[in-house]
Design a protein around this motif. Structure first.
Motif, PDB file in Angstrom:
ATOM      1  N   SER A  30      76.287  80.526  78.502  1.00  0.00           N
ATOM      2  CA  SER A  30      75.811  79.662  79.589  1.00  0.00           C
ATOM      3  C   SER A  30      74.551  78.914  79.176  1.00  0.00           C
ATOM      4  O   SER A  30      74.410  77.719  79.472  1.00  0.00           O
ATOM      5  CB  SER A  30      75.559  80.472  80.861  1.00  0.00           C
ATOM      6  OG  SER A  30      74.497  81.391  80.693  1.00  0.00           O
ATOM      7  N   GLU A  31      73.639  79.569  78.471  1.00  0.00           N
ATOM      8  CA  GLU A  31      72.431  78.891  78.006  1.00  0.00           C
ATOM      9  C   GLU A  31      72.773  77.788  77.002  1.00  0.00           C
ATOM     10  O   GLU A  31      72.214  76.698  77.044  1.00  0.00           O
ATOM     11  CB  GLU A  31      71.460  79.894  77.389  1.00  0.00           C
ATOM     12  CG  GLU A  31      70.803  80.795  78.415  1.00  0.00           C
ATOM     13  CD  GLU A  31      69.939  81.876  77.800  1.00  0.00           C
ATOM     14  OE1 GLU A  31      69.780  81.925  76.555  1.00  0.00           O
ATOM     15  OE2 GLU A  31      69.420  82.700  78.570  1.00  0.00           O
ATOM     16  N   LYS A  32      73.693  78.078  76.105  1.00  0.00           N
ATOM     17  CA  LYS A  32      74.108  77.095  75.104  1.00  0.00           C
ATOM     18  C   LYS A  32      74.752  75.881  75.771  1.00  0.00           C
ATOM     19  O   LYS A  32      74.459  74.741  75.416  1.00  0.00           O
ATOM     20  CB  LYS A  32      75.083  77.757  74.134  1.00  0.00           C
ATOM     21  CG  LYS A  32      75.588  76.878  73.050  1.00  0.00           C
ATOM     22  CD  LYS A  32      74.833  77.126  71.795  1.00  0.00           C
ATOM     23  CE  LYS A  32      75.519  76.381  70.669  1.00  0.00           C
ATOM     24  NZ  LYS A  32      74.587  75.820  69.775  1.00  0.00           N
ATOM     25  N   ILE A  33      75.637  76.122  76.741  1.00  0.00           N
ATOM     26  CA  ILE A  33      76.311  75.032  77.438  1.00  0.00           C
ATOM     27  C   ILE A  33      75.307  74.164  78.173  1.00  0.00           C
ATOM     28  O   ILE A  33      75.354  72.934  78.100  1.00  0.00           O
ATOM     29  CB  ILE A  33      77.379  75.587  78.415  1.00  0.00           C
ATOM     30  CG1 ILE A  33      78.558  76.161  77.638  1.00  0.00           C
ATOM     31  CG2 ILE A  33      77.858  74.512  79.381  1.00  0.00           C
ATOM     32  CD1 ILE A  33      79.533  76.947  78.480  1.00  0.00           C
ATOM     33  N   VAL A  34      74.376  74.792  78.887  1.00  0.00           N
ATOM     34  CA  VAL A  34      73.376  74.036  79.652  1.00  0.00           C
ATOM     35  C   VAL A  34      72.518  73.188  78.726  1.00  0.00           C
ATOM     36  O   VAL A  34      72.291  71.998  78.980  1.00  0.00           O
ATOM     37  CB  VAL A  34      72.495  74.991  80.489  1.00  0.00           C
ATOM     38  CG1 VAL A  34      71.252  74.285  80.997  1.00  0.00           C
ATOM     39  CG2 VAL A  34      73.281  75.553  81.647  1.00  0.00           C
ATOM     40  N   ASN A  35      72.046  73.773  77.651  1.00  0.00           N
ATOM     41  CA  ASN A  35      71.200  73.019  76.721  1.00  0.00           C
ATOM     42  C   ASN A  35      71.948  71.856  76.090  1.00  0.00           C
ATOM     43  O   ASN A  35      71.432  70.742  75.994  1.00  0.00           O
ATOM     44  CB  ASN A  35      70.636  73.942  75.640  1.00  0.00           C
ATOM     45  CG  ASN A  35      69.635  74.926  76.190  1.00  0.00           C
ATOM     46  OD1 ASN A  35      69.025  74.690  77.229  1.00  0.00           O
ATOM     47  ND2 ASN A  35      69.476  76.049  75.516  1.00  0.00           N
TER      48      ASN A  35
END
Length: 139
Positions: A30-35
């Motif tokens: 989720s962090e990777k997708i958001v960034n």
């Protein structure tokens, strides 16, 4: 008897490792997708295009205006990362991708897409998403 003890310990260990991978893997994804998405939208100028689309569509504008009146202290999450994690867990990456493809090729309307996603999220989660999107676009 010894074999059964080792088997039970092994199964418990695999269960703990599996839970850890699921928890931390979802968090990492989720962090990777958001960034990645945030960077892409800002660099390509699509963020302004999204803003203009919302401003020009009265339904979308009214939908997003609801975010102004929401009490942030009652929301289940307040960060983009937490929102992404909840969406991935409740809707799923494959279904989100299917919705995206159908919207792009015109085989699904925005109302159908909203209904499909809203059907899997609670009212509080939807309100939290509206607030996060509103803050991202207008603040």
């Amino acid at each position: 008897m010894r074999f059964i003890k080792w088997l039970v310990v092994f199964i418990i260990f695999i269960g703990i490792v599996g839970y850890g991978v699921l928890y931390f893997g979802t968090k990492f994804a989720s962090e990777k997708i958001v960034n990645t998405l945030s960077t892409e939208l800002e660099n390509s100028g699509q963020m302004e295009e999204i803003k203009n689309t919302i401003e020009n569509d009265p339904e979308l504008k009214a939908y997003m205006e609801e975010a102004k009146t929401v009490d942030s202290s009652t929301l289940p999450f307040t960060s983009k990362e937490d929102a992404t994690k909840v969406i991935i867990q409740k809707v799923g990456i494959t279904e989100l991708n299917d919705i995206r493809v159908k919207l792009q090729d015109g085989s699904m309307t925005k109302e159908e897409a909203l209904q499909q996603v809203e059907g899997k999220l609670s009212d509080e989660e939807i309100a939290a998403l509206k607030v996060i999107i509103y803050k991202e676009l207008y603040e």
